[in-house]
Every structure is written in C-alpha cells, then in structure tokens.
Motif scaffolding. Sequence first.
Motif: not given
Length: 149
Positions: A119-140
């Motif tokens: 869980a620590l490895a999945k929540t730390t990363g780039s991308g910002g936002g909630r949780g980050g996750g490293g999946q990239g930006a989200v268009n809102v």
Amino acid sequence: MDRTTAPQQSFAAPVHHGPDGTPYYLTPTPLAAPSAVYHPAAPAPVVHGPALAPTAVYLPAPPSATNPVPVRDPWPARLLAGGVALGVGGLGIGYAVQAVASAAGSVGGLAALGVGAYALAKTTGSGGGRGGGGQGAVNVNVTVSNRNR
C-alpha cells in the motif's frame, strides 16, 4: 607467630613438666589437694550385630499357609499409568497448539507487513490528486448553472 619470642600472656597459667613429661598447670594460689593428671576416658565399645556370611544368598521365605503369596491387582497401576499418559498427552497437545498459534501469528504479522509495504508503494508516486497511484492526470469538467437567477 613465634612462640619463643612472644610475650607471656597474663591469662595463661604457667606449666610445669614433671620428670616423666606430664604437664602440670600451676596456679597462683596453693591447691587444697595435690593436682591430678588428666586421663581421657576410654571410648565406648562398638557393638556389632551378628556376622553374616559374605557368600550366602538370602532369599525370601517360600510361600506357606502363614506366608501366602501376595496377589496384586493391576488396576491401580493401570489407572496411574493412564492418568500420567493423559496428562502428558494434554501437555503435548497444549504445546502443539501453542506452536501453531505462534506460527500463525508470525505469518499474520509478515502478511500485514507485506500489505503495508504494498500500500505504501502504491500511494507514493507522481500524479498528484487523491491517492496518486502513479496513473497520471485525471480530467475533471465541472459545469455550474444557476437557474434561479
């Protein structure tokens, strides 16, 4: 301590040796009776039991009308052995359950550490936002309209 050069103690009585080497202790006041020589008492005689032949074998008396053969009932021994066996078995089962519980606790602790690390490895990363996750930006896209105006 060298007794030849030591000063004479005041509490020690002077000793006079007779012609045969017997010690006589002299006192400052004259004695009412002549001094007697101390002779220790003879030790008490040792009384031994009857002598046994060293090569004789002493067997129990053979069974007779006055000396019957004892009959043993084995049920108390069986009960005792069964009780001991049950107690030892209970201890063995208790130790086995304790070992399984401690092993399960160790495996559970290792699993919890692994989940926490994941869980620590999945929540730390780039991308910002909630949780980050490293999946990239989200268009809102938010559209606000107020019809009461």
